[in-house]
Write an enzyme that holds these catalytic residues in place. Sequence first.
Site, PDB file in Angstrom:
ATOM      1  N   SER A 121      -2.662   3.682  -4.852  1.00 22.34           N
ATOM      2  CA  SER A 121      -3.370   2.676  -4.058  1.00 22.34           C
ATOM      3  C   SER A 121      -4.775   2.443  -4.602  1.00 22.34           C
ATOM      4  CB  SER A 121      -3.379   3.088  -2.590  1.00 22.34           C
ATOM      5  OG  SER A 121      -3.877   2.045  -1.772  1.00 22.34           O
ATOM      6  N   HIS A 122      -5.782   2.619  -3.768  1.00 24.06           N
ATOM      7  CA  HIS A 122      -7.166   2.327  -4.154  1.00 24.06           C
ATOM      8  C   HIS A 122      -7.858   3.514  -4.818  1.00 24.06           C
ATOM      9  CE1 HIS A 122      -7.051   4.008  -0.116  1.00 24.06           C
ATOM     10  NE2 HIS A 122      -8.265   4.482  -0.328  1.00 24.06           N
ATOM     11  N   ASP A 292      -6.750  -4.585  -3.746  1.00 27.11           N
ATOM     12  CA  ASP A 292      -6.728  -3.254  -4.346  1.00 27.11           C
ATOM     13  C   ASP A 292      -5.688  -3.147  -5.454  1.00 27.11           C
ATOM     14  OD1 ASP A 292      -4.323  -2.983  -2.957  1.00 27.11           O
ATOM     15  OD2 ASP A 292      -4.757  -0.951  -2.278  1.00 27.11           O
ATOM     16  N   ASP A 294      -2.643  -1.885  -5.992  1.00 19.27           N
ATOM     17  CA  ASP A 294      -1.236  -2.240  -5.843  1.00 19.27           C
ATOM     18  C   ASP A 294      -1.017  -3.454  -4.950  1.00 19.27           C
ATOM     19  OD1 ASP A 294      -2.025  -0.602  -3.629  1.00 19.27           O
ATOM     20  OD2 ASP A 294       0.067  -0.267  -3.133  1.00 19.27           O
ATOM     21  N   ASP A 296      -1.791  -4.139  -1.687  1.00 21.48           N
ATOM     22  CA  ASP A 296      -1.480  -4.105  -0.263  1.00 21.48           C
ATOM     23  C   ASP A 296      -2.725  -4.125   0.637  1.00 21.48           C
ATOM     24  OD1 ASP A 296      -2.350  -1.527  -0.744  1.00 21.48           O
ATOM     25  OD2 ASP A 296      -0.647  -0.533   0.221  1.00 21.48           O
ATOM     26  N   ARG A 297      -3.914  -3.978   0.062  1.00 20.30           N
ATOM     27  CA  ARG A 297      -5.144  -4.023   0.849  1.00 20.30           C
ATOM     28  C   ARG A 297      -6.035  -5.149   0.348  1.00 20.30           C
ATOM     29  NH1 ARG A 297      -6.303   1.788   2.940  1.00 20.30           N
ATOM     30  NH2 ARG A 297      -4.512   2.945   2.169  1.00 20.30           N
ATOM     31  N   LYS A 393       2.109  -3.553   3.846  1.00 17.86           N
ATOM     32  CA  LYS A 393       0.847  -4.274   3.876  1.00 17.86           C
ATOM     33  C   LYS A 393       0.865  -5.320   2.768  1.00 17.86           C
ATOM     34  CE  LYS A 393      -1.524  -0.402   3.304  1.00 17.86           C
ATOM     35  NZ  LYS A 393      -0.648   0.739   3.611  1.00 17.86           N
TER      36      LYS A 393
END
Length: 567
Positions: A121-122, A292, A294, A296-297, A393
């Site tokens: 992720s982030h 981010d 991937d 999703d954010r 997300k």
Amino acid sequence: METNPIPVVTVQTSPFDDQRPGTNGLRRKTELFEGKKNYLQNYIQSLLSSIDLRDRQGCTMVVGSDGRYFSRAATEIIVQMAAANGIGRLVIGHNGLLSTPAVSCIIRKIKAIGGIILTASHNPGGPGGDFGVKFNVANGGPSPDTVMEKIAQVSRTLEEYTICPDLHIDLARLGRHDFDLENKFKPFRVEIVDSVEVYLNLLRTIFDFSAIKTLLTGPEQLKIRVDAMNGVMGPYVRRILCDELGAPANAAVNCVPLEDFGGRPPEPSLTYAAPLVDAMKGGDFGFGAALDADGDRYMILGENGFFVNPSDSLAVMAANLSCIPYFRHLGLKGFARSMATSTALDRVAKALKVTLYETPTGWRFFGNLMDSGRCSLCGEESFGTSSDHIREKDGLWSVLVWLSIMAVRKQGVEEIVKDHWAKLGRNYFCRSLCYAINQSTNQSLNQPINNEVNHLTNQSINQSSTQSTNQTINQSITQTTNTSIIQPINQSGLRIVFTDESRLVFRLSGSGGGAGATVRIYAESFERDPESHNRETQAVLGPLIAIALKISDIHERTGHRGPTVIT
């Protein structure tokens, strides 16, 4: 088709005791996955073996990554092991790249048994950063607890794994690639697909692309700036916002996926997306967003750098879903938020007479509601929002929601948010303090918080109780909810709600790349009076934060003089 069958090899190994996946899969330091013998192979074997053999044989699975360091090598290992373990077909994004929302979309579209996403992720990338392996199940969403526990059980006793070490695939070559394997009746197929196309086709069914294109190209052209943070979203931003919707090429920045994300954490926040913030403060752009690693954010900014708190973003979206054709056609089934997320969404649900669900932390809980037809929109305080179009997300979807609202209402970001506050009140909210801790610190935090909460409860916390919107975990909304700061899978930490509707939430997050965890402290205060809607968030929440520090004695118990991160 290969002319000679590729051998399937069985390799002896020993189990690892730290391979139970968490909410976001198995995240560790990259050097552990890359350098510790069989560490990745063991986990992939555990994951594949957790799928019933009858379901696994000949099934289809999706594989994608956010492009971080070690993803290409890990993808090849996954291909070799999937073939050896009876998977019939792998669908992989071009160059190994697929956003998390796109993986969810493709799983659902082709009815795959699940998908493996290589992402942390982030978290930072590069050789010194973090790496992760996440398994999404057949509904397109994250693994439920039962699947995670089954993977963990297999990992604790694993003695061997199977692999086809001579099988190699060119991730840059689009199309179908068939391989003949020893002792297999059917060929193993790998399909390298366009990373964007299936996801883009889904978005076309949700939004009025012509209205967004007019917003971005018409006489009153909205100038936008979107930062892909050198993650997987670069190709999506260019293809969808620029090629499809007409935004100029220079509206999309940092769109080349890099293994180390350009040397900064790919986190869409005021801290790590500072160049975007600075550009927005210049006043040349009316809308800004960051995504981010991937995809999703997300983070939303208005003209002059106006920051939209993610909880406010969720509430504003909910209040304006009539601007989206998808929701005008299907109607609203319900809203959902995680326990730690601001109650701003609750006020929208009440105004629209829509059911509001409160869940533990973890996107998989939203998926349960959506699968049962009870939820149209959901979100959490950590810049994650989505709907029932997928089971993840979705950052770019969120950006398109905002652009759709702006196109219909013909207002800027700040005006839309302040109109929302004027109608429903403002929930001042921040995930204000984050403290990195180890397991022994987890345990030492329990008793002092419990004791202090009991003391405060007797003196100043409203004892009345109302029914929770989620019967499985919450029994008292307006009295102290003390479930222990060591967060069980089906719990959400510790919550205190005061008589003026202010809230404090303590939550243990274990999604980092190391062996420790993070205690997150959230503070929230509601303000109805429009005259008080323009105060600084930290000034409003300062007294609550002081109470949080007293309750937890967290500086003493963690050894930190201040928070590890302030958000």
